[in-house]
Motif scaffolding. Sequence first.
Motif, PDB file in Angstrom:
ATOM      1  N   THR A 125       0.819  -1.208   0.000  1.00 20.58           N
ATOM      2  CA  THR A 125       0.000   0.000   0.000  1.00 20.58           C
ATOM      3  C   THR A 125       0.854   1.260   0.000  1.00 20.58           C
ATOM      4  O   THR A 125       2.022   1.236   0.391  1.00 20.58           O
ATOM      5  CB  THR A 125      -0.924   0.030   1.232  1.00 20.58           C
ATOM      6  OG1 THR A 125      -0.120   0.010   2.419  1.00 20.58           O
ATOM      7  CG2 THR A 125      -1.881  -1.153   1.228  1.00 20.58           C
ATOM      8  N   ASP A 163       0.787   5.012   1.708  1.00 20.84           N
ATOM      9  CA  ASP A 163       0.151   5.778   2.776  1.00 20.84           C
ATOM     10  C   ASP A 163      -0.414   7.086   2.230  1.00 20.84           C
ATOM     11  O   ASP A 163       0.274   7.823   1.508  1.00 20.84           O
ATOM     12  CB  ASP A 163       1.152   6.084   3.889  1.00 20.84           C
ATOM     13  CG  ASP A 163       1.519   4.855   4.702  1.00 20.84           C
ATOM     14  OD1 ASP A 163       0.726   3.883   4.713  1.00 20.84           O
ATOM     15  OD2 ASP A 163       2.598   4.856   5.322  1.00 20.84           O
ATOM     16  N   GLN A 172     -15.741   2.107   3.525  1.00 16.02           N
ATOM     17  CA  GLN A 172     -15.220   1.588   4.780  1.00 16.02           C
ATOM     18  C   GLN A 172     -15.878   0.239   5.082  1.00 16.02           C
ATOM     19  O   GLN A 172     -17.097   0.088   4.956  1.00 16.02           O
ATOM     20  CB  GLN A 172     -15.484   2.569   5.926  1.00 16.02           C
ATOM     21  CG  GLN A 172     -14.806   2.207   7.226  1.00 16.02           C
ATOM     22  CD  GLN A 172     -13.283   2.263   7.134  1.00 16.02           C
ATOM     23  OE1 GLN A 172     -12.723   2.970   6.291  1.00 16.02           O
ATOM     24  NE2 GLN A 172     -12.618   1.510   7.988  1.00 16.02           N
ATOM     25  N   ASP A 189     -12.628  -5.211   2.548  1.00 16.67           N
ATOM     26  CA  ASP A 189     -11.315  -5.772   2.886  1.00 16.67           C
ATOM     27  C   ASP A 189     -10.633  -6.298   1.624  1.00 16.67           C
ATOM     28  O   ASP A 189     -10.965  -7.379   1.138  1.00 16.67           O
ATOM     29  CB  ASP A 189     -11.476  -6.915   3.897  1.00 16.67           C
ATOM     30  CG  ASP A 189     -10.138  -7.455   4.392  1.00 16.67           C
ATOM     31  OD1 ASP A 189      -9.080  -6.986   3.912  1.00 16.67           O
ATOM     32  OD2 ASP A 189     -10.142  -8.355   5.254  1.00 16.67           O
ATOM     33  N   ARG A 228     -12.290   7.142   6.337  1.00 12.86           N
ATOM     34  CA  ARG A 228     -11.706   5.850   5.999  1.00 12.86           C
ATOM     35  C   ARG A 228     -10.424   5.621   6.787  1.00 12.86           C
ATOM     36  O   ARG A 228      -9.647   6.549   7.007  1.00 12.86           O
ATOM     37  CB  ARG A 228     -11.422   5.764   4.490  1.00 12.86           C
ATOM     38  CG  ARG A 228     -12.679   5.628   3.648  1.00 12.86           C
ATOM     39  CD  ARG A 228     -12.390   5.853   2.174  1.00 12.86           C
ATOM     40  NE  ARG A 228     -13.536   5.535   1.330  1.00 12.86           N
ATOM     41  CZ  ARG A 228     -14.573   6.344   1.138  1.00 12.86           C
ATOM     42  NH1 ARG A 228     -14.623   7.524   1.754  1.00 12.86           N
ATOM     43  NH2 ARG A 228     -15.572   5.982   0.343  1.00 12.86           N
ATOM     44  N   THR A 229     -10.219   4.377   7.160  1.00 15.94           N
ATOM     45  CA  THR A 229      -8.973   3.975   7.812  1.00 15.94           C
ATOM     46  C   THR A 229      -8.540   2.641   7.223  1.00 15.94           C
ATOM     47  O   THR A 229      -9.353   1.875   6.704  1.00 15.94           O
ATOM     48  CB  THR A 229      -9.150   3.817   9.335  1.00 15.94           C
ATOM     49  OG1 THR A 229     -10.165   2.836   9.601  1.00 15.94           O
ATOM     50  CG2 THR A 229      -9.540   5.133   9.985  1.00 15.94           C
ATOM     51  N   GLY A 230      -7.244   2.381   7.297  1.00 14.19           N
ATOM     52  CA  GLY A 230      -6.728   1.090   6.885  1.00 14.19           C
ATOM     53  C   GLY A 230      -6.584   0.938   5.379  1.00 14.19           C
ATOM     54  O   GLY A 230      -6.552   1.908   4.621  1.00 14.19           O
ATOM     55  N   HIS A 231      -6.525  -0.319   4.936  1.00 16.44           N
ATOM     56  CA  HIS A 231      -6.253  -0.698   3.547  1.00 16.44           C
ATOM     57  C   HIS A 231      -7.503  -0.515   2.690  1.00 16.44           C
ATOM     58  O   HIS A 231      -8.558  -1.068   2.980  1.00 16.44           O
ATOM     59  CB  HIS A 231      -5.793  -2.166   3.534  1.00 16.44           C
ATOM     60  CG  HIS A 231      -5.328  -2.654   2.203  1.00 16.44           C
ATOM     61  ND1 HIS A 231      -4.728  -3.895   2.042  1.00 16.44           N
ATOM     62  CD2 HIS A 231      -5.355  -2.104   0.956  1.00 16.44           C
ATOM     63  CE1 HIS A 231      -4.418  -4.070   0.773  1.00 16.44           C
ATOM     64  NE2 HIS A 231      -4.801  -2.994   0.090  1.00 16.44           N
ATOM     65  N   HIS A 232      -7.364   0.269   1.620  1.00 14.93           N
ATOM     66  CA  HIS A 232      -8.446   0.486   0.659  1.00 14.93           C
ATOM     67  C   HIS A 232      -7.881   0.402  -0.763  1.00 14.93           C
ATOM     68  O   HIS A 232      -6.664   0.412  -0.968  1.00 14.93           O
ATOM     69  CB  HIS A 232      -9.092   1.858   0.864  1.00 14.93           C
ATOM     70  CG  HIS A 232     -10.033   1.914   2.009  1.00 14.93           C
ATOM     71  ND1 HIS A 232     -11.396   1.763   1.876  1.00 14.93           N
ATOM     72  CD2 HIS A 232      -9.804   2.106   3.335  1.00 14.93           C
ATOM     73  CE1 HIS A 232     -11.969   1.864   3.057  1.00 14.93           C
ATOM     74  NE2 HIS A 232     -11.029   2.071   3.968  1.00 14.93           N
ATOM     75  N   ASN A 288      -3.210   2.978   2.129  1.00 11.13           N
ATOM     76  CA  ASN A 288      -3.458   2.851   3.562  1.00 11.13           C
ATOM     77  C   ASN A 288      -3.800   4.220   4.106  1.00 11.13           C
ATOM     78  O   ASN A 288      -2.949   5.131   4.082  1.00 11.13           O
ATOM     79  CB  ASN A 288      -2.242   2.276   4.277  1.00 11.13           C
ATOM     80  CG  ASN A 288      -2.458   2.203   5.777  1.00 11.13           C
ATOM     81  OD1 ASN A 288      -3.404   1.567   6.237  1.00 11.13           O
ATOM     82  ND2 ASN A 288      -1.598   2.862   6.548  1.00 11.13           N
ATOM     83  N   SER A 335      -4.092   6.558   6.933  1.00 15.40           N
ATOM     84  CA  SER A 335      -3.493   6.561   8.264  1.00 15.40           C
ATOM     85  C   SER A 335      -3.821   7.864   8.981  1.00 15.40           C
ATOM     86  O   SER A 335      -4.196   8.851   8.353  1.00 15.40           O
ATOM     87  CB  SER A 335      -1.975   6.390   8.158  1.00 15.40           C
ATOM     88  OG  SER A 335      -1.418   7.400   7.352  1.00 15.40           O
TER      89      SER A 335
END
Length: 223
Positions: A128, A130, A157, A160, A195-199, A221, A223
Amino acid sequence: MPYCHEHDLRGRWTLRVLALLSAVLVGLVPWADPAAAHGSVIDPASRNYGCWLRWGSDFQNPAMQREDPMCWQAWQDDTNAMWNWNGLYRENVGGDHRAFIPDGQLCSAGLTGDGRYRSMDNPGPWRTTDVGEDFTVHLRDQALHGADYLRVYVTRQGFDPTTRRLGWGDLELLGTTGRYAPASDLLVDVSAPGRTGHHIVYTIWKASHADQVYYICSDVNFS
């Protein structure tokens, strides 16, 4: 030392053979042909551009399997998915993207190129980039096609990318543009709050020179 005609002839033949071998080797290098250039998103890096960027000059390194397993599986499936990172497009779509690109095949542009890019659809731990909730999509237009428009989507969101293939219902359209004149670099500012994390950032690039559309998955990602 006396002049040796035979030695001179052997030297000339050696140089000719070396020149021929060099030309053959250059022809075998997949990224050496500028006529094959089109383009892709380089930041956040598309899946296959990221693989080429990290491993294009080091593809025989066994560390790829351990350090970058999604690039490794793509390399094992079809090496041209990496070498031809700038050719992931379909032609004659007529603007009806969903009709030509079924769910689960968005990252391969509906298995375009005889399925060359099918490994791009596979879920898993893709590397990913950032980003913050406000970021810029940078598309490198190598062939100076220009654009009728770009559309930038981001997964909702809860999606996965490590376990699910991408479908149209997983995406939210967050950026759309008008025409771009031919230029090496096309930029789109995007805001993706909440949004957070892997997209996955999904970019549709409609080139201006023909009915040619690029479908590009980039892993990020938040963050």
